[in-house]
Design a protein around this motif. Structure first.
Motif, PDB file in Angstrom:
ATOM      1  N   ASN A 171       3.918  -2.620   5.089  1.00 35.00           N
ATOM      2  CA  ASN A 171       2.688  -2.902   4.346  1.00 35.00           C
ATOM      3  C   ASN A 171       1.442  -2.301   4.985  1.00 35.00           C
ATOM      4  O   ASN A 171       0.332  -2.565   4.523  1.00 35.00           O
ATOM      5  CB  ASN A 171       2.491  -4.417   4.230  1.00 35.00           C
ATOM      6  CG  ASN A 171       3.595  -5.085   3.430  1.00 35.00           C
ATOM      7  OD1 ASN A 171       4.104  -4.527   2.467  1.00 35.00           O
ATOM      8  ND2 ASN A 171       3.977  -6.277   3.858  1.00 35.00           N
ATOM      9  N   ALA A 172       1.611  -1.513   6.037  1.00 30.92           N
ATOM     10  CA  ALA A 172       0.451  -1.031   6.800  1.00 30.92           C
ATOM     11  C   ALA A 172      -0.561  -0.286   5.930  1.00 30.92           C
ATOM     12  O   ALA A 172      -1.756  -0.606   5.932  1.00 30.92           O
ATOM     13  CB  ALA A 172       0.918  -0.147   7.952  1.00 30.92           C
ATOM     14  N   VAL A 173      -0.100   0.685   5.188  1.00 33.16           N
ATOM     15  CA  VAL A 173      -1.023   1.501   4.377  1.00 33.16           C
ATOM     16  C   VAL A 173      -1.647   0.657   3.273  1.00 33.16           C
ATOM     17  O   VAL A 173      -2.859   0.731   3.021  1.00 33.16           O
ATOM     18  CB  VAL A 173      -0.288   2.719   3.785  1.00 33.16           C
ATOM     19  CG1 VAL A 173      -1.200   3.462   2.813  1.00 33.16           C
ATOM     20  CG2 VAL A 173       0.161   3.659   4.900  1.00 33.16           C
ATOM     21  N   ARG A 174      -0.843  -0.173   2.630  1.00 31.93           N
ATOM     22  CA  ARG A 174      -1.353  -1.005   1.545  1.00 31.93           C
ATOM     23  C   ARG A 174      -2.421  -1.974   2.051  1.00 31.93           C
ATOM     24  O   ARG A 174      -3.476  -2.138   1.411  1.00 31.93           O
ATOM     25  CB  ARG A 174      -0.212  -1.781   0.891  1.00 31.93           C
ATOM     26  CG  ARG A 174      -0.668  -2.685  -0.264  1.00 31.93           C
ATOM     27  CD  ARG A 174       0.509  -3.356  -0.950  1.00 31.93           C
ATOM     28  NE  ARG A 174       1.269  -4.193  -0.048  1.00 31.93           N
ATOM     29  CZ  ARG A 174       0.904  -5.426   0.310  1.00 31.93           C
ATOM     30  NH1 ARG A 174      -0.224  -5.944  -0.163  1.00 31.93           N
ATOM     31  NH2 ARG A 174       1.651  -6.133   1.125  1.00 31.93           N
ATOM     32  N   GLU A 175      -2.181  -2.606   3.196  1.00 28.29           N
ATOM     33  CA  GLU A 175      -3.166  -3.537   3.734  1.00 28.29           C
ATOM     34  C   GLU A 175      -4.439  -2.812   4.154  1.00 28.29           C
ATOM     35  O   GLU A 175      -5.548  -3.330   3.967  1.00 28.29           O
ATOM     36  CB  GLU A 175      -2.580  -4.321   4.913  1.00 28.29           C
ATOM     37  CG  GLU A 175      -1.558  -5.359   4.496  1.00 28.29           C
ATOM     38  CD  GLU A 175      -1.368  -6.444   5.545  1.00 28.29           C
ATOM     39  OE1 GLU A 175      -2.374  -6.974   6.040  1.00 28.29           O
ATOM     40  OE2 GLU A 175      -0.195  -6.746   5.869  1.00 28.29           O
ATOM     41  N   LEU A 176      -4.290  -1.628   4.710  1.00 32.32           N
ATOM     42  CA  LEU A 176      -5.464  -0.859   5.123  1.00 32.32           C
ATOM     43  C   LEU A 176      -6.330  -0.504   3.920  1.00 32.32           C
ATOM     44  O   LEU A 176      -7.565  -0.604   3.958  1.00 32.32           O
ATOM     45  CB  LEU A 176      -5.028   0.412   5.856  1.00 32.32           C
ATOM     46  CG  LEU A 176      -6.149   1.299   6.408  1.00 32.32           C
ATOM     47  CD1 LEU A 176      -7.059   0.526   7.349  1.00 32.32           C
ATOM     48  CD2 LEU A 176      -5.555   2.517   7.110  1.00 32.32           C
ATOM     49  N   LYS A 177      -5.696  -0.116   2.816  1.00 32.51           N
ATOM     50  CA  LYS A 177      -6.444   0.236   1.609  1.00 32.51           C
ATOM     51  C   LYS A 177      -7.165  -0.958   1.004  1.00 32.51           C
ATOM     52  O   LYS A 177      -8.108  -0.789   0.230  1.00 32.51           O
ATOM     53  CB  LYS A 177      -5.501   0.867   0.574  1.00 32.51           C
ATOM     54  CG  LYS A 177      -5.045   2.271   0.948  1.00 32.51           C
ATOM     55  CD  LYS A 177      -4.116   2.849  -0.114  1.00 32.51           C
ATOM     56  CE  LYS A 177      -3.710   4.277   0.238  1.00 32.51           C
ATOM     57  NZ  LYS A 177      -2.780   4.846  -0.775  1.00 32.51           N
ATOM     58  N   GLY A 178      -6.743  -2.161   1.371  1.00 35.55           N
ATOM     59  CA  GLY A 178      -7.379  -3.357   0.849  1.00 35.55           C
ATOM     60  C   GLY A 178      -8.664  -3.735   1.563  1.00 35.55           C
ATOM     61  O   GLY A 178      -9.390  -4.634   1.111  1.00 35.55           O
TER      62      GLY A 178
END
Length: 205
Positions: A171-178
């Motif tokens: 989930n690293a990229v998804r959480e960063l984009k949030g």
């Protein structure tokens, strides 16, 4: 990464002394013993303890500055000891592990005592919201909270030079984009050695 590969990587990457290796093995044994009394890690991952947990924690040191006796590493929601206990065994960082669950606090304190690292490792037995602020050099959190909440709770411990090391799995990229654009600029994603699909958020500030 197999268990043999994980142990070989640790020895090569950190030139682990015999004393340090004995501490890692002692921690391994204490963890397996305690798992008979409380659920510290999943049963499925217990057979891959060196790769799934120990090396997964130790790899964070690839992005951290060389510790001196005064540098403070704050690990949030340490749980079974990852990554905080591994950092404390491998380095001379002053490691402060925040953990609110009583039985896990007791386990962590037992490990600290039996591995002889009390001079530079300690457990803060409370919820992070109740911990008085103090400046730290590194903040880590392996499974503490979603990224936005994690930063909201812990940013008061950071300075402009604080390094953030946050394993976030797939989930690293998804959480960063949030995050807000300003906070997104703090971080970049590094790939995990132990799982090619997992990411580590590395930030500054």
């Amino acid at each position: 990464m197999t268990e043999e590969e994980a142990q070989a990587w640790l020895r090569a990457e950190y030139d682990v002394s015999r004393e340090t290796w004995e501490r890692l093995e002692a921690f391994n044994a204490l963890l397996r013993d305690e798992m008979q009394r409380q659920n510290l890690i999943s049963r499925a991952s217990a057979d891959s303890l060196w790769a799934r947990h120990i090396v997964d924690s130790a790899q964070l040191l690839r992005y951290a500055p060389t510790p001196d006796s005064g540098k403070i590493w704050l690990d949030l929601g340490t749980g079974a000891g990852f990554p905080g206990m591994i950092i404390a065994i491998l380095t001379r960082y002053q490691v402060r592990m925040v953990e609110s669950r009583k039985r896990r606090v007791e386990f962590l304190n037992d490990v600290i005592a039996k591995t002889g690292i009390a001079e530079h490792a300690s457990v803060i037995a409370d919820r992070l919201e109740n911990v008085e602020s103090f400046p730290v050099d590194v903040i880590s959190a392996r499974a503490f909270a979603p990224l936005e909440r994690l930063i909201a709770l812990s940013h008061r411990f950071s300075t402009k030079n604080t390094l953030w090391l946050l394993p976030k799995g797939k989930n690293a990229v998804r959480e960063l984009k949030g995050l807000s654009p300003k906070r997104q600029k703090m971080f970049h994603v590094e790939h995990s050695l132990t799982d090619p699909d997992a990411g580590i958020l590395v930030g500054k500030g």
